[in-house]
Design a protein around this motif. Sequence first.
Motif, PDB file in Angstrom:
ATOM      1  N   ALA A   1      -3.687   3.895  -1.559  1.00 26.70           N
ATOM      2  CA  ALA A   1      -3.931   2.639  -2.758  1.00 26.70           C
ATOM      3  C   ALA A   1      -3.179   1.512  -2.246  1.00 26.70           C
ATOM      4  O   ALA A   1      -2.289   1.639  -1.519  1.00 26.70           O
ATOM      5  N   THR A   2      -3.805   0.474  -2.655  1.00 32.71           N
ATOM      6  CA  THR A   2      -3.306  -1.030  -2.238  1.00 32.71           C
ATOM      7  C   THR A   2      -3.263  -1.792  -3.351  1.00 32.71           C
ATOM      8  O   THR A   2      -4.065  -1.824  -4.571  1.00 32.71           O
TER       9      THR A   2
ATOM     10  N   THR B   1      -4.329  -7.074  -8.133  1.00 30.73           N
ATOM     11  CA  THR B   1      -5.671  -6.318  -7.906  1.00 30.73           C
ATOM     12  C   THR B   1      -5.393  -4.943  -7.215  1.00 30.73           C
ATOM     13  O   THR B   1      -4.836  -5.200  -6.150  1.00 30.73           O
ATOM     14  N   THR B   2      -6.273  -3.967  -7.575  1.00 36.81           N
ATOM     15  CA  THR B   2      -5.818  -2.787  -6.928  1.00 36.81           C
ATOM     16  C   THR B   2      -6.999  -1.922  -6.495  1.00 36.81           C
ATOM     17  O   THR B   2      -8.098  -2.439  -6.889  1.00 36.81           O
ATOM     18  N   ASN B   3      -6.881  -1.146  -5.486  1.00 38.53           N
ATOM     19  CA  ASN B   3      -7.817  -0.350  -4.773  1.00 38.53           C
ATOM     20  C   ASN B   3      -7.326   0.843  -4.439  1.00 38.53           C
ATOM     21  O   ASN B   3      -6.151   1.001  -4.180  1.00 38.53           O
ATOM     22  N   TYR B   4      -8.111   1.964  -4.729  1.00 41.05           N
ATOM     23  CA  TYR B   4      -7.798   3.294  -4.572  1.00 41.05           C
ATOM     24  C   TYR B   4      -8.845   4.178  -3.422  1.00 41.05           C
ATOM     25  O   TYR B   4     -10.077   3.880  -3.543  1.00 41.05           O
TER      26      TYR B   4
ATOM     27  N   LYS C   1      -8.706   8.272  -6.999  1.00 40.37           N
ATOM     28  CA  LYS C   1      -9.321   7.426  -8.115  1.00 40.37           C
ATOM     29  C   LYS C   1      -9.210   8.107  -9.384  1.00 40.37           C
ATOM     30  O   LYS C   1      -9.557   9.024  -9.601  1.00 40.37           O
TER      31      LYS C   1
ATOM     32  N   ASP D   1     -11.096   7.283  -2.757  1.00 45.72           N
ATOM     33  CA  ASP D   1     -12.061   8.190  -3.514  1.00 45.72           C
ATOM     34  C   ASP D   1     -11.004   9.386  -4.178  1.00 45.72           C
ATOM     35  O   ASP D   1     -11.284   9.841  -5.327  1.00 45.72           O
TER      36      ASP D   1
ATOM     37  N   THR E   1      -2.879  -6.266  -4.550  1.00 47.99           N
ATOM     38  CA  THR E   1      -2.330  -7.427  -3.939  1.00 47.99           C
ATOM     39  C   THR E   1      -1.426  -8.137  -4.985  1.00 47.99           C
ATOM     40  O   THR E   1      -0.837  -7.592  -5.700  1.00 47.99           O
TER      41      THR E   1
ATOM     42  N   THR F   1      -2.135   5.358  -9.938  1.00 51.36           N
ATOM     43  CA  THR F   1      -2.041   4.069 -10.323  1.00 51.36           C
ATOM     44  C   THR F   1      -0.721   3.369  -9.591  1.00 51.36           C
ATOM     45  O   THR F   1       0.278   3.579  -9.638  1.00 51.36           O
TER      46      THR F   1
ATOM     47  N   ALA G   1       0.884  -1.242   0.051  1.00 48.32           N
ATOM     48  CA  ALA G   1      -0.042  -0.140   0.016  1.00 48.32           C
ATOM     49  C   ALA G   1       0.823   1.130   0.166  1.00 48.32           C
ATOM     50  O   ALA G   1       2.014   1.165   0.467  1.00 48.32           O
TER      51      ALA G   1
END
Length: 118
Positions: free
Chosen positions: A49-50, A56-59, A64, A61, A52, A68, A35
């Motif tokens: 941001a994370t 697989t990414t997550n941001y 977003k 809000d 895996t 990247t 992260a």
Amino acid sequence: QVQLVESGGGLVQPGGSLSLSCAASGTIFSIYVMAWYRQAPGKQRERVATITNPATTNYADSVKGRFTISRDNAKKTVYLQMNSLKPEDTAVYYCNALGPGAAPAWSWGQGTQVTVSS
């Protein structure tokens, strides 16, 4: 003992881009969710941001569509490409792995300062 070294920060004008890197040593990097976090003056550190393994990414809000996150397990490095930067992105940026309960797994590195200003 895990060491984290962040780099790539600097001063950039609003709308500009920066690319951050974070190199880890002393750990089996590939097994961790990695992260990026940031801490602005007077504010709590927040996770932005994370990623895996596989990626697989997550941001958050707030970033977003502009940031990247990516990783290179062979180099034990996680990256953060930041585009369309805003003054509110100004902060010290850190990386870490997610441990139990999504808490940071390791001691923090020194971070890298990002300043967005005209």
